[in-house]
Design an enzyme around this catalytic site. Structure first.
Site, short mmCIF file in Angstrom:
data_model
loop_
_atom_site.label_atom_id
_atom_site.label_comp_id
_atom_site.label_asym_id
_atom_site.label_seq_id
_atom_site.Cartn_x
_atom_site.Cartn_y
_atom_site.Cartn_z
N GLU A 203 0.89 -1.17 0.00
CA GLU A 203 0.00 0.00 0.00
C GLU A 203 0.92 1.21 0.00
OE1 GLU A 203 -3.24 -0.07 -0.17
OE2 GLU A 203 -3.65 -2.18 0.22
N CYS A 237 -2.45 9.39 2.22
CA CYS A 237 -1.89 8.84 0.97
C CYS A 237 -2.82 9.05 -0.22
CB CYS A 237 -1.60 7.36 1.15
SG CYS A 237 -2.98 6.48 1.88
P1 NAD Z 1 7.94 4.99 5.04
O1 NAD Z 1 7.99 4.16 3.81
O2 NAD Z 1 9.07 5.89 5.31
O3 NAD Z 1 7.78 4.06 6.34
C1 NAD Z 1 6.76 3.10 6.48
C2 NAD Z 1 7.24 1.98 7.38
O4 NAD Z 1 8.35 1.34 6.77
C3 NAD Z 1 7.69 2.42 8.77
O5 NAD Z 1 7.22 1.49 9.73
C4 NAD Z 1 9.20 2.35 8.67
O6 NAD Z 1 9.85 2.06 9.89
C5 NAD Z 1 9.41 1.22 7.70
N1 NAD Z 1 10.69 1.29 6.98
C6 NAD Z 1 11.50 2.35 6.79
N2 NAD Z 1 12.58 2.00 6.06
C7 NAD Z 1 12.44 0.69 5.80
C8 NAD Z 1 13.25 -0.26 5.09
N3 NAD Z 1 14.39 0.08 4.50
N4 NAD Z 1 12.79 -1.51 4.98
C9 NAD Z 1 11.61 -1.87 5.54
N5 NAD Z 1 10.82 -1.03 6.23
C10 NAD Z 1 11.23 0.24 6.36
O7 NAD Z 1 6.56 5.76 4.94
P2 NAD Z 1 5.98 6.84 5.97
O8 NAD Z 1 6.81 8.06 5.87
O9 NAD Z 1 5.75 6.23 7.29
O10 NAD Z 1 4.53 7.12 5.32
C11 NAD Z 1 4.32 8.05 4.32
C12 NAD Z 1 4.22 7.39 2.96
O11 NAD Z 1 3.37 6.27 3.03
C13 NAD Z 1 3.63 8.29 1.91
O12 NAD Z 1 4.30 8.10 0.70
C14 NAD Z 1 2.19 7.81 1.80
O13 NAD Z 1 1.59 8.09 0.56
C15 NAD Z 1 2.35 6.36 2.04
N6 NAD Z 1 1.13 5.78 2.59
C16 NAD Z 1 0.40 4.91 1.85
C17 NAD Z 1 -0.77 4.40 2.35
C18 NAD Z 1 -1.63 3.44 1.57
O14 NAD Z 1 -2.55 2.87 2.16
N7 NAD Z 1 -1.40 3.23 0.31
C19 NAD Z 1 -1.21 4.77 3.62
C20 NAD Z 1 -0.43 5.66 4.35
C21 NAD Z 1 0.75 6.15 3.83
#
Ligand code: NAD
Length: 444
Positions: A203, A237
């Site tokens: 997602e 998002c």
């Molecule tokens: P992010 O990708 O930075 O982090 C999400 C999760 O991934 C966190 O728990 C983080 O600790 C983990 N993470 C970070 N680096 C990682 C790695 N190298 N390997 C595995 N996991 C890792 O995203 P964010 O800043 O928390 O959220 C914002 C983004 O998420 C925006 O781009 C938004 O559009 C998207 N988003 C999408 C949805 C959806 O349902 N499609 C919902 C909410 C947010």
């Protein structure tokens, strides 16, 4: 082989009764913690109470109730026909849990986006390791408390940490991975999962366009766009990322949005931007004329909501997901030019269309891919438990919510039962006569 996991050891499947019992307990646990949930969201994100209540507390509760009510029906094996040459025979499709699943969740809806996949996963019969976001520590700690009270750690285990922990978890053996977050990190997760052939739901994010043509009700469009954009300070998002408006109604739309922005107290009831890095990033996207309500305060991370009424397609703000309380407005005259611009953004989570012209709506819908489409409103398509939620292409893959959520955490298992009676068509050698017979009688 990677090291065996310390996180959960449970690999058997909970009975349907035990799952329903656990979900009932979770429902009670969440209800009992309503005020703590709202307070945690205020502490981590300055989330206004109405948003915390609706989008995080109530939405999750609704989903648990729906799942509890319908789960038995959803999981009922589906009988299908069997080919006549296998008779006597019975065939059915069963939904079977993957086993042990990893859920990684983001910070923007830290309660909802962690609990919703956990609910679906447990309902489907999986055990879950949840890694919530490190950026919302109060909510993550509360999630750990609630979930450890409601589930045995063999069924649901919350692990707290950041990127390093997430990377370690991705080295473990999971049967399924559900990731919500940025497209950039989604790519890393997909690569690591592919090495172990672990199925995933991703997602992700992207730039969701909001198109307004000259036939739209401009007053209603202005209102609904601002409501969608400023919910959670634009950190959704599937929020409308930017507006592309037909040039002939550009002034009218901007004027109407300006009146709404200036006359209503948006800035008093807006979430914080998550951290300084994002605060600086979003402000760095501001250029040219702006319509701003209130002041920015970096210390408290409160950013003034603003519109960029004369944004250009080539501005920095049009090059990345905004994810903040900033709404660029660009214009279009020719549909083909609009389409070629929009195609550059890949496939977003949502496409918003404000129009009374069904030809325009069908054309945009037909020419552009997106996880969802909302016509004459923003955001609501993603708030229905009856509609599947998810992206396509860069905005992700897989669907969840309600029934789709439970299905997402299962694979379809084909089950065929035959009986100890002689076959009508046996394939024992010699088979030449059989080939002649089949060629003659089977459909050409
Ligand atoms: P992010 O990708 O930075 O982090 C999400 C999760 O991934 C966190 O728990 C983080 O600790 C983990 N993470 C970070 N680096 C990682 C790695 N190298 N390997 C595995 N996991 C890792 O995203 P964010 O800043 O928390 O959220 C914002 C983004 O998420 C925006 O781009 C938004 O559009 C998207 N988003 C999408 C949805 C959806 O349902 N499609 C919902 C909410 C947010």
């Amino acid at each position: 082989m990677s090291k065996p996991t310390e996180s959960t050891s449970f690999r058997g499947k909970l009975s349907l009764g035990a799952r329903l019992k656990a979900l009932a307990k979770l429902e009670e646990g969440i209800k009992a913690r309503r005020e703590e949930i709202i307070a945690a969201l205020a502490a981590d994100l300055g989330k206004p109470e109405v948003e915390a209540f609706l989008a995080e507390y109530f939405f999750v509760l609704q989903e648990i109730r729906l799942v509890r009510r319908k789960l038995k029906k959803w999981l009922k094996p589906r009988k299908v026909k069997s080919p006549i040459w296998f008779w006597p025979c019975r065939s059915r499709v069963e939904l079977d849990a993957y086993g042990r699943v990893l859920v990684i969740s983001p910070w923007n809806y830290p309660i909802q986006l962690a609990l919703a996949p956990v609910v679906s996963a447990v309902a489907a019969g999986n055990s879950v390791v949840l890694k919530p976001s490190e950026m919302t520590p109060t909510c993550s700690a509360l999630l750990e408390e609630i979930l450890s009270e409601c589930f045995s750690s063999e069924v649901v285990k919350v692990v707290l940490g950041g990127k390093e922990l997430a990377e370690e978890l991705l080295e473990e053996d999971f049967d399924f991975i559900f990731f919500t977050g940025s497209t950039e990190v989604g790519r890393i997760v997909a690569e690591k999962a592919a090495r172990k052939l672990t199925p995933t739901v991703l997602e992700l994010g992207g730039k969701c366009p909001c198109l307004v043509d000259a036939t739209a009700d401009i007053q209603i469009a202005a209102k609904r766009i601002l409501i969608g954009k400023f919910f959670n300070a634009g950190q959704t998002c599937f929020a409308p990322d930017f507006v592309a408006v037909e040039k002939s109604v550009h002034r009218e739309l901007v004027d109407k949005m300006k009146v709404l922005l200036m006359e209503l107290p948006w800035e008093e009831d807006l979430s914080r931007v998550i951290n300084e890095r994002h605060f600086d990033r979003v402000l760095g996207l501001v250029s040219g004329e702006e319509i701003r309500k209130g002041e920015d305060d970096r210390e408290s991370l409160k950013m003034a909501p603003r519109i960029l009424p004369e944004a250009g397609w080539d501005d920095a703000v049009m090059k990345e997901e905004v994810f903040g309380p900033l709404l660029p407005v660009v214009t279009f005259e020719k549909e083909e030019e609009l389409l070629s611009r929009l195609r550059e953004y890949g496939s977003p989570l949502a496409l918003y269309l404000f129009s009374r012209d069904s030809r325009f709506i069908e054309k945009m819908k037909g020419e552009l891919r997106s996880g969802s489409v909302a016509i004459n409103d923003t955001m609501k398509q993603a708030c229905s438990l009856e509609l599947p939620f998810g992206g396509v292409g860069e905005s992700g893959s897989g669907r969840y919510r309600g029934k789709k959520g439970v299905e997402a955490f299962c694979y379809e298992r084909a089950v065929m039962k035959r009986y100890f009676v002689h076959d009508l068509f046996e394939m024992l050698p010699p088979r030449e006569g059989m080939a002649r017979f089949l060629k003659k009688w089977l459909p050409k």
